[in-house]
Design a protein around this motif. Structure first.
Motif, PDB file in Angstrom:
ATOM      1  N   PRO A  64       0.828  -1.175   0.387  1.00 27.32           N
ATOM      2  CA  PRO A  64       0.540   0.195  -0.376  1.00 27.32           C
ATOM      3  C   PRO A  64       1.109   1.140   0.644  1.00 27.32           C
ATOM      4  O   PRO A  64       0.395   2.128  -0.011  1.00 27.32           O
ATOM      5  CB  PRO A  64      -0.638  -0.294   1.107  1.00 27.32           C
ATOM      6  N   ILE A  65       2.125   1.026   0.135  1.00 27.30           N
ATOM      7  CA  ILE A  65       3.052   2.090   0.068  1.00 27.30           C
ATOM      8  C   ILE A  65       4.555   2.661  -0.322  1.00 27.30           C
ATOM      9  O   ILE A  65       4.740   1.399  -0.931  1.00 27.30           O
ATOM     10  CB  ILE A  65       3.350   2.463   1.864  1.00 27.30           C
ATOM     11  N   ASP A  66       5.331   3.183  -0.866  1.00 27.00           N
ATOM     12  CA  ASP A  66       6.466   2.665  -1.503  1.00 27.00           C
ATOM     13  C   ASP A  66       7.294   2.550  -0.272  1.00 27.00           C
ATOM     14  O   ASP A  66       7.268   2.966   0.489  1.00 27.00           O
ATOM     15  CB  ASP A  66       7.011   4.364  -2.066  1.00 27.00           C
ATOM     16  N   VAL A  67       8.784   1.658  -0.184  1.00 22.69           N
ATOM     17  CA  VAL A  67       9.237   1.353   0.314  1.00 22.69           C
ATOM     18  C   VAL A  67      10.803   1.147   0.247  1.00 22.69           C
ATOM     19  O   VAL A  67      11.099   0.656  -1.284  1.00 22.69           O
ATOM     20  CB  VAL A  67       8.989  -0.303   0.851  1.00 22.69           C
ATOM     21  N   PRO A  68      11.483   2.160   0.311  1.00 22.39           N
ATOM     22  CA  PRO A  68      11.149   3.505   1.353  1.00 22.39           C
ATOM     23  C   PRO A  68      10.153   4.158   0.323  1.00 22.39           C
ATOM     24  O   PRO A  68       9.514   4.910  -0.823  1.00 22.39           O
ATOM     25  CB  PRO A  68      12.753   3.901   1.293  1.00 22.39           C
ATOM     26  N   ALA A  69       9.021   4.954   2.093  1.00 23.27           N
ATOM     27  CA  ALA A  69       9.123   6.118   1.640  1.00 23.27           C
ATOM     28  C   ALA A  69       8.903   7.691   0.924  1.00 23.27           C
ATOM     29  O   ALA A  69       8.290   8.247   0.776  1.00 23.27           O
ATOM     30  CB  ALA A  69       7.382   6.465   3.013  1.00 23.27           C
ATOM     31  N   ALA A  70      10.625   7.738   1.049  1.00 26.35           N
ATOM     32  CA  ALA A  70      11.136   9.026   1.082  1.00 26.35           C
ATOM     33  C   ALA A  70      12.537   8.826   0.784  1.00 26.35           C
ATOM     34  O   ALA A  70      13.363   7.401   1.116  1.00 26.35           O
ATOM     35  CB  ALA A  70      11.280   9.402   1.314  1.00 26.35           C
ATOM     36  N   ASP A  71      13.843   8.945  -0.097  1.00 30.51           N
ATOM     37  CA  ASP A  71      14.416   9.121  -0.572  1.00 30.51           C
ATOM     38  C   ASP A  71      15.459   9.112   0.901  1.00 30.51           C
ATOM     39  O   ASP A  71      15.686  10.097   1.713  1.00 30.51           O
ATOM     40  CB  ASP A  71      15.422   9.994  -1.430  1.00 30.51           C
ATOM     41  N   ASN A  72      16.817   8.271   1.482  1.00 28.28           N
ATOM     42  CA  ASN A  72      16.974   8.266   2.609  1.00 28.28           C
ATOM     43  C   ASN A  72      18.083   7.907   2.937  1.00 28.28           C
ATOM     44  O   ASN A  72      19.025   6.494   1.769  1.00 28.28           O
ATOM     45  CB  ASN A  72      15.888   7.455   3.669  1.00 28.28           C
ATOM     46  N   ARG A 159      19.665   5.719  -0.638  1.00 28.15           N
ATOM     47  CA  ARG A 159      18.405   4.118  -0.612  1.00 28.15           C
ATOM     48  C   ARG A 159      17.192   5.344  -1.521  1.00 28.15           C
ATOM     49  O   ARG A 159      16.517   7.155  -1.003  1.00 28.15           O
ATOM     50  CB  ARG A 159      17.994   3.525   0.390  1.00 28.15           C
ATOM     51  N   LEU A 160      17.224   4.717  -2.940  1.00 22.28           N
ATOM     52  CA  LEU A 160      15.783   6.086  -3.718  1.00 22.28           C
ATOM     53  C   LEU A 160      14.508   5.198  -2.959  1.00 22.28           C
ATOM     54  O   LEU A 160      13.983   4.398  -3.147  1.00 22.28           O
ATOM     55  CB  LEU A 160      15.717   5.486  -5.196  1.00 22.28           C
ATOM     56  N   ARG A 161      13.340   6.233  -2.806  1.00 22.10           N
ATOM     57  CA  ARG A 161      11.941   6.163  -2.642  1.00 22.10           C
ATOM     58  C   ARG A 161      11.667   4.840  -3.675  1.00 22.10           C
ATOM     59  O   ARG A 161      11.620   5.169  -4.897  1.00 22.10           O
ATOM     60  CB  ARG A 161      11.084   7.525  -3.048  1.00 22.10           C
ATOM     61  N   GLY A 162      10.885   3.705  -2.866  1.00 25.46           N
ATOM     62  CA  GLY A 162      10.026   2.883  -3.859  1.00 25.46           C
ATOM     63  C   GLY A 162      11.219   1.902  -4.286  1.00 25.46           C
ATOM     64  O   GLY A 162      11.283   0.483  -4.702  1.00 25.46           O
ATOM     65  N   ALA A 171       4.079  -7.533  -2.783  1.00 26.99           N
ATOM     66  CA  ALA A 171       5.314  -7.496  -1.857  1.00 26.99           C
ATOM     67  C   ALA A 171       5.776  -9.171  -1.600  1.00 26.99           C
ATOM     68  O   ALA A 171       6.426  -9.536  -1.139  1.00 26.99           O
ATOM     69  CB  ALA A 171       4.810  -7.109  -0.390  1.00 26.99           C
ATOM     70  N   ILE A 172       4.616  -9.625  -1.210  1.00 28.49           N
ATOM     71  CA  ILE A 172       4.600 -11.733  -1.357  1.00 28.49           C
ATOM     72  C   ILE A 172       4.056 -11.787  -2.262  1.00 28.49           C
ATOM     73  O   ILE A 172       2.667 -11.414  -2.458  1.00 28.49           O
ATOM     74  CB  ILE A 172       4.589 -11.845  -0.301  1.00 28.49           C
ATOM     75  N   ALA A 173       4.606 -12.837  -3.085  1.00 26.15           N
ATOM     76  CA  ALA A 173       3.334 -13.330  -4.936  1.00 26.15           C
ATOM     77  C   ALA A 173       2.194 -14.271  -3.787  1.00 26.15           C
ATOM     78  O   ALA A 173       3.066 -15.303  -2.662  1.00 26.15           O
ATOM     79  CB  ALA A 173       4.629 -14.008  -5.251  1.00 26.15           C
ATOM     80  N   ALA A 174       1.416 -15.178  -4.295  1.00 26.34           N
ATOM     81  CA  ALA A 174       0.285 -15.564  -3.959  1.00 26.34           C
ATOM     82  C   ALA A 174       1.014 -17.252  -3.947  1.00 26.34           C
ATOM     83  O   ALA A 174       2.418 -17.089  -5.167  1.00 26.34           O
ATOM     84  CB  ALA A 174      -1.340 -15.346  -4.302  1.00 26.34           C
ATOM     85  N   GLY A 175       0.724 -17.808  -2.967  1.00 30.11           N
ATOM     86  CA  GLY A 175       1.396 -19.391  -2.795  1.00 30.11           C
ATOM     87  C   GLY A 175       2.362 -19.483  -2.198  1.00 30.11           C
ATOM     88  O   GLY A 175       3.073 -20.804  -1.736  1.00 30.11           O
ATOM     89  N   ARG A 176       3.030 -18.404  -0.919  1.00 35.36           N
ATOM     90  CA  ARG A 176       4.587 -18.708  -0.600  1.00 35.36           C
ATOM     91  C   ARG A 176       3.549 -19.167   0.812  1.00 35.36           C
ATOM     92  O   ARG A 176       2.485 -18.595   1.394  1.00 35.36           O
ATOM     93  CB  ARG A 176       4.506 -17.105  -0.112  1.00 35.36           C
ATOM     94  N   LEU A 177       4.485 -20.211   1.449  1.00 33.47           N
ATOM     95  CA  LEU A 177       4.135 -21.042   2.494  1.00 33.47           C
ATOM     96  C   LEU A 177       4.737 -19.647   3.502  1.00 33.47           C
ATOM     97  O   LEU A 177       6.083 -19.718   3.691  1.00 33.47           O
ATOM     98  CB  LEU A 177       5.292 -22.137   2.401  1.00 33.47           C
ATOM     99  N   LEU A 178       4.348 -18.843   4.416  1.00 32.85           N
ATOM    100  CA  LEU A 178       4.529 -17.881   4.979  1.00 32.85           C
ATOM    101  C   LEU A 178       5.531 -17.657   5.719  1.00 32.85           C
ATOM    102  O   LEU A 178       5.666 -19.185   6.936  1.00 32.85           O
ATOM    103  CB  LEU A 178       3.459 -16.928   5.388  1.00 32.85           C
TER     104      LEU A 178
END
Length: 436
Positions: A64-72, A159-162, A171-178
């Motif tokens: 639901p967000i960019d990671v990182p949310a800003a350049d850092n 580190r660039l935004r996103g 972020a995690i694909a379906a079928g992943r054994l969590l």
């Protein structure tokens, strides 16, 4: 699929381990395709993060967000405008005008020739695009730093935004054994719950007149049933819904009744015992009545005899039930589960990765091996004085020696065509941790 499970390769010729895996995977895939419209293999439920470990993610988890949310900043150091690196100066001196910390963005901008002391994770201030690590600087005073211009490039250590994840991307694909790291990733995105596959219902039973439950006294020739407890532990590692059907006597009426009742409750039925050459006659007859099940002799040690297939829908139950008939020997039960059942359960439950990873280690001692079968030797993985991984067997490898499994932390897997192994040879190893 190489073989239909009811082909009469049964107990007369030995099936290669890889062919058995292929046959099982093919039948499970057919079962998934056929059963989707009939029952709820694809049902989805929502669980909180603290209940999601070892569950299978049902749909892609979108960030639901960019990671990182800003350049850092990627490290502790000094942030500045990197254009000064291209001026041709061998040494660069910058004036320190403040500090910026993680979670506390800097108000204002930084002019060329100035810098800010910055901490790892802190948002890059306006006017800054490069970070010089503190250890690369010299002549640090309260007001300035100095460093050589050839020690870094424009934009380095930022580190660039996103850069890790972009908003709206998986972020995690379906079928992943969590795994625990997946739950941490979800939490870092502010996600408190996940949509996962419904847990498969797996029924287990042991067959044999000689078996006794815990708490009963042992009479002459009887033994305690350990297989249901081993299977329960194995299934719990996969976070499945277990139905314990107990011990069933070695007679057709009892066995048939138990199989019908179990099939009415479960997606999968796993039995142990009753599949060897001397025991298979009436079991085979029952299986032919109840479904499409073949008896296999697999070129492996331990765990040679096995039954596999599907049981027909029962009255009031539209589903077919996947069936595994495992050997009676305790070690063989666990080996065949590890090699065949585990992957099938994960596949049936929608996982996208079903096979455990392999590593390699150096054999500390010679291992006797006949070509023409795959062997799974119980062993202990360690490390030699040179730091290289080493492995040694736990002693006698008989299929009934449960201690050999209890003391081991891995399998040494010796391939179908391999012969004797010399001390110092590299061998394939499958770790138990998280699997058994």
């Amino acid at each position: 699929m190489s073989h239909s499970p009811n082909e009469p390769i049964l107990l007369t010729s030995s099936l290669h381990v890889d062919d058995a895996r292929q046959a099982i995977a093919g039948l499970v895939n057919d079962l998934i395709q056929e059963s989707t419209a009939l029952h709820d293999h694809d049902a989805i439920e929502t669980v909180s993060l603290d209940q999601a470990i070892d569950r299978i993610l049902a749909i892609d988890l979108l960030s639901p967000i960019d990671v990182p949310a800003a350049d850092n900043s990627a490290m502790d150091g000094f942030a500045f405008d990197g254009k000064c690196l291209n001026t041709g100066s061998a040494n660069i001196t910058l004036r320190i005008v403040g500090s910026v910390f993680a979670g506390k963005p800097y108000e204002g901008s930084v002019a060329p020739g100035d810098c800010l002391k910055i901490m790892t994770g802190a948002v890059m201030p306006a006017g800054c695009d490069t970070v010089i690590p503190q250890e690369f600087t010299s002549a640090i005073t309260e007001n300035s730093i100095e460093f050589k211009s050839d020690q870094l490039k424009l934009g380095e250590n930022r580190r660039l935004r996103g850069e890790d994840l972009q908003k709206g991307k998986p972020a995690i694909a379906a079928g992943r054994l969590l795994r625990p790291s997946d739950l941490g990733l979800a939490a870092s995105l502010g996600i408190a719950s996940l949509q996962v596959k419904r847990r498969l219902k797996v029924a287990i039973l042991s067959s044999g007149d000689e078996l006794r439950t815990l708490g009963q006294e042992l009479d002459a020739g009887s033994i305690y049933d350990s297989n249901r407890y081993s299977l329960t532990g194995l299934l719990n590692r996969l976070n499945l819904d277990i139905i314990d059907c107990g011990i069933v006597r070695d007679d057709p009426t009892s066995l048939k009744k138990a199989f019908i009742e179990a099939a009415g409750k479960a997606d999968v039925l796993i039995s142990s015992g009753g599949v060897s050459v001397g025991e298979a006659d009436f079991t085979k007859q029952i299986m032919q009545e109840l479904g499409d099940v073949g008896f296999w002799k697999i070129a492996m040690r331990p765990g040679r005899p096995m039954a596999f297939g599907v049981l027909k829908p029962t009255p009031g139950n539209a589903r077919k039930t996947l069936f595994f008939g495992l050997p009676g020997n305790p070690v063989a039960v666990m080996v065949t589960f590890y090699q065949f059942v585990r992957a099938a359960l994960l596949q049936l439950n929608g996982a996208n990765q079903t096979e455990p990873p392999l590593t390699q280690a150096i054999a500390e001692e010679p291992i006797r091996k006949k070509p023409g079968r795959t062997e799974f030797q119980r062993a202990i993985l360690g490390r030699g004085t040179d730091g290289k991984p080493t492995v040694r067997l736990t002693g006698s490898q008989g299929a009934g020696i449960l201690r050999s499994m209890s003391e081991a932390n891995c399998f040494v897997i010796l391939g179908h065509d391999q012969g004797n192994i010399a001390a110092g040879d590299w061998v394939d190893v499958a770790l138990f941790d998280g699997l058994l």
